[in-house]
Write an enzyme that holds these catalytic residues in place. Structure first.
Site, PDB file in Angstrom:
ATOM      1  N   LYS A  13     -12.610 -73.622 -91.776  1.00  0.00           N
ATOM      2  CA  LYS A  13     -12.372 -72.522 -90.840  1.00  0.00           C
ATOM      3  C   LYS A  13     -11.499 -72.935 -89.660  1.00  0.00           C
ATOM      4  O   LYS A  13     -10.588 -72.211 -89.281  1.00  0.00           O
ATOM      5  CB  LYS A  13     -13.742 -72.067 -90.313  1.00  0.00           C
ATOM      6  N   ARG A  88     -21.693 -65.094 -84.760  1.00  0.00           N
ATOM      7  CA  ARG A  88     -22.466 -65.908 -85.690  1.00  0.00           C
ATOM      8  C   ARG A  88     -23.849 -65.315 -85.938  1.00  0.00           C
ATOM      9  O   ARG A  88     -24.613 -65.846 -86.743  1.00  0.00           O
ATOM     10  CB  ARG A  88     -22.624 -67.295 -85.110  1.00  0.00           C
ATOM     11  N   ARG A 127     -17.092 -86.162 -93.006  1.00  0.00           N
ATOM     12  CA  ARG A 127     -16.321 -85.700 -91.862  1.00  0.00           C
ATOM     13  C   ARG A 127     -16.498 -86.541 -90.596  1.00  0.00           C
ATOM     14  O   ARG A 127     -15.530 -86.816 -89.897  1.00  0.00           O
ATOM     15  CB  ARG A 127     -16.697 -84.245 -91.553  1.00  0.00           C
ATOM     16  N   ARG A 129     -17.903 -86.121 -87.479  1.00  0.00           N
ATOM     17  CA  ARG A 129     -17.863 -85.751 -86.070  1.00  0.00           C
ATOM     18  C   ARG A 129     -19.182 -86.210 -85.430  1.00  0.00           C
ATOM     19  O   ARG A 129     -20.158 -86.445 -86.136  1.00  0.00           O
ATOM     20  CB  ARG A 129     -17.732 -84.227 -85.953  1.00  0.00           C
ATOM     21  N   ARG A 140     -27.237 -77.122 -89.577  1.00  0.00           N
ATOM     22  CA  ARG A 140     -26.140 -76.175 -89.359  1.00  0.00           C
ATOM     23  C   ARG A 140     -25.969 -75.262 -90.574  1.00  0.00           C
ATOM     24  O   ARG A 140     -25.718 -74.066 -90.436  1.00  0.00           O
ATOM     25  CB  ARG A 140     -24.839 -76.928 -89.047  1.00  0.00           C
TER      26      ARG A 140
END
Ligand code: AMP
Length: 186
Positions: A13, A88, A127, A129, A140
């Site tokens: 996204k 959201r 990823r 992060r 999440r």
């Protein structure tokens, strides 16, 4: 032009929405980025948001709503915007509707970037992060399924939802999104 981007964490996204905003010359608004910045510079909102973000939970609706309402009133949003990571929850979507009514405007299209659960877990585990520890990632995804997924029905009911297959090269996915935005704003 006003665009909303939906899609689970890891669907691409962030990358796609920045490119799409650029392509259609609208302002790119990422509530995740805005919140991370608020945390970094320790605004009162940032201080309240930090614990939610670090645990993979959503920041409370009223905080996010205030942030977005303020931002949408700024001059660079008058030419249009792309909302990345907002709304959201259904409460946020209803709050956005109220803001749109106040501004006398509406959404043109909601892009739903679809990626299967297996592909997501693969992508997210690579990823790295800071808030991406395995448990945080799982949380999440849970929050997405429970709170954000119902928004697809909300916008489908309005006839403005466009699902896009999010699996492929960045260029392939980008081209699919551009085609859908063009088709729905023609
Ligand atoms: P993102 O960069 O969009 O993945 O967002 C990172 C984190 O910021 C999320 O896990 C949430 O904790 C928070 N966040 C971003 N956007 C929202 C939103 N619209 N509502 C609530 N929390 C949000």
């Amino acid at each position: 032009m006003r665009i909303v981007f939906l899609g689970p964490p890891g669907a691409g996204k962030g990358t796609q929405s920045a490119r799409v905003a650029d392509r259609f010359a609208v302002t790119h608004l990422s509530t995740g980025e805005m919140l991370r910045e608020a945390c970094r510079i320790q605004t009162p909102l940032g201080r309240r948001a930090t614990e939610y973000m670090n645990s993979g939970r959503l920041v409370p609706d009223d905080l996010v709503h205030a942030l977005v309402a303020e931002r949408l009133a700024e001059p660079d949003c008058q030419r249009g915007y792309l909302l990345d990571g907002f709304p959201r929850t259904l409460t946020q979507a209803e709050g956005l509707d109220e803001l749109l009514v106040e501004h006398g405007s509406g959404l043109d299209v909601v892009i739903d970037l679809e990626v299967s659960q297996e592909v997501l877990v693969d992508r997210l585990s690579g990823r790295g992060r800071e808030d991406d520890s395995e448990e945080v990632v799982r949380e999440r995804l849970r929050q997405y399924d429970k709170l954000t997924k119902p928004l697809t029905d909300y916008y489908r009911g309005r006839g403005i939802l466009r699902a896009v297959d999010g699996v492929g090269t960045t260029d392939e996915v980008f081209a699919r999104i551009v085609a859908e935005v063009q088709a729905s704003t023609r």
